[in-house]
Motif scaffolding. Structure first.
Motif, mmCIF file in Angstrom:
data_model
loop_
_atom_site.group_PDB
_atom_site.id
_atom_site.type_symbol
_atom_site.label_atom_id
_atom_site.label_comp_id
_atom_site.label_asym_id
_atom_site.label_seq_id
_atom_site.Cartn_x
_atom_site.Cartn_y
_atom_site.Cartn_z
ATOM 1 N N ALA A 178 7.488 -6.019 7.304
ATOM 2 C CA ALA A 178 8.491 -6.812 6.593
ATOM 3 C C ALA A 178 8.136 -8.299 6.656
ATOM 4 N N ARG A 179 7.788 -8.778 7.829
ATOM 5 C CA ARG A 179 7.442 -10.195 7.990
ATOM 6 C C ARG A 179 6.233 -10.559 7.129
ATOM 7 N N SER A 180 5.222 -9.720 7.128
ATOM 8 C CA SER A 180 4.022 -9.991 6.341
ATOM 9 C C SER A 180 4.329 -10.007 4.841
ATOM 10 N N ALA A 181 5.187 -9.095 4.377
ATOM 11 C CA ALA A 181 5.560 -9.066 2.963
ATOM 12 C C ALA A 181 6.360 -10.308 2.580
ATOM 13 N N ALA A 182 7.221 -10.761 3.483
ATOM 14 C CA ALA A 182 8.045 -11.942 3.190
ATOM 15 C C ALA A 182 7.204 -13.216 3.137
ATOM 16 N N ILE A 183 6.429 -13.466 4.171
ATOM 17 C CA ILE A 183 5.685 -14.731 4.194
ATOM 18 C C ILE A 183 4.454 -14.696 3.301
ATOM 19 N N SER B 33 -1.768 -5.367 7.925
ATOM 20 C CA SER B 33 -2.333 -5.117 6.600
ATOM 21 C C SER B 33 -2.097 -3.646 6.248
ATOM 22 N N LEU B 34 -0.927 -3.138 6.607
ATOM 23 C CA LEU B 34 -0.596 -1.739 6.371
ATOM 24 C C LEU B 34 0.464 -1.618 5.287
ATOM 25 N N GLU B 35 0.301 -0.648 4.402
ATOM 26 C CA GLU B 35 1.278 -0.407 3.340
ATOM 27 C C GLU B 35 2.641 -0.071 3.936
ATOM 28 N N GLY B 36 3.696 -0.557 3.265
ATOM 29 C CA GLY B 36 5.053 -0.259 3.716
ATOM 30 C C GLY B 36 5.927 -1.486 3.834
ATOM 31 N N GLY B 37 5.397 -2.651 3.495
ATOM 32 C CA GLY B 37 6.179 -3.883 3.457
ATOM 33 C C GLY B 37 6.365 -4.299 2.005
ATOM 34 N N VAL C 7 8.899 -0.674 6.509
ATOM 35 C CA VAL C 7 9.190 0.670 7.020
ATOM 36 C C VAL C 7 7.943 1.219 7.695
ATOM 37 N N SER C 8 8.159 1.938 8.802
ATOM 38 C CA SER C 8 7.057 2.583 9.500
ATOM 39 C C SER C 8 7.554 3.886 10.113
ATOM 40 N N GLY C 9 6.655 4.876 10.158
ATOM 41 C CA GLY C 9 6.986 6.122 10.828
ATOM 42 C C GLY C 9 6.385 7.346 10.186
ATOM 43 N N ASP D 32 6.194 5.406 3.664
ATOM 44 C CA ASP D 32 6.829 4.186 4.183
ATOM 45 C C ASP D 32 7.201 3.275 3.014
ATOM 46 N N ALA D 33 6.258 3.080 2.097
ATOM 47 C CA ALA D 33 6.490 2.210 0.943
ATOM 48 C C ALA D 33 7.598 2.764 0.056
ATOM 49 N N GLN D 34 7.649 4.075 -0.107
ATOM 50 C CA GLN D 34 8.698 4.701 -0.915
ATOM 51 C C GLN D 34 10.082 4.378 -0.348
ATOM 52 N N VAL D 35 10.221 4.463 0.964
ATOM 53 C CA VAL D 35 11.492 4.166 1.622
ATOM 54 C C VAL D 35 11.829 2.680 1.484
ATOM 55 N N ALA D 36 10.839 1.819 1.691
ATOM 56 C CA ALA D 36 11.073 0.373 1.567
ATOM 57 C C ALA D 36 11.494 0.012 0.148
ATOM 58 N N LYS D 37 10.834 0.596 -0.843
ATOM 59 C CA LYS D 37 11.182 0.304 -2.233
ATOM 60 C C LYS D 37 12.577 0.788 -2.583
#
Length: 133
Positions: free
Chosen positions: A62-67, A94-98, A113-115, A121-126
């Motif tokens: 989440a932090r990486s996607a935001a900044i 650098s992992l998908e999901g943000g 999202v992670s797990g 993870d990306a599907q849940v975040a979206k």
């Protein structure tokens, strides 16, 4: 002076609920993190059965996607495409999901999202981000 939207706790609750619903519908034990535009935590929820490390990874996605102002999948694709020098960038994952939350062309936060598998993870975040549409 510029103005932009800011995530409220109502917005955060909507995103968490939508992301949780998507995860539960698929029987995925994940952690969901929501941050503001500076990558600062607004909420974190670890679903039953999710490994503790996922709380750290979801927060960093989440932090990486935001900044970074983009989905973290782009960073993962760069690294997987051979640009290993990108691993030294100041983003911590650098992992998908943000996925960033974008309103009127401005990033106002992100969901990480992670797990489960990266695309899951990306599907849940979206799903969480889509709750604001």
């Amino acid at each position: 002076m510029l103005s932009k939207a800011v995530l409220s706790q109502t917005d955060v609750s909507k995103m968490l609920a939508a992301a949780r619903s998507e995860a539960e519908k698929n029987h995925w034990a994940v952690t969901i993190s929501v941050v503001d535009d500076g990558g600062h935590p607004l909420a974190l929820e670890r679903l039953d059965g999710c490994a503790p490390i996922a709380a750290y990874i979801a927060s960093e996605k989440a932090r990486s996607a935001a900044i970074g102002r983009r989905e973290t999948k782009g960073y993962e694709d760069m690294v997987n495409g051979g640009r290993s020098a990108f691993l030294s960038a100041p983003l911590l994952t650098s992992l998908e999901g943000g996925v960033p939350v974008i309103v009127d062309g401005q990033v106002i936060g992100a969901v990480g999202v992670s797990g489960v598998k990266a695309d899951q993870d990306a599907q849940v975040a979206k799903a969480g981000v889509a709750a604001l549409s």
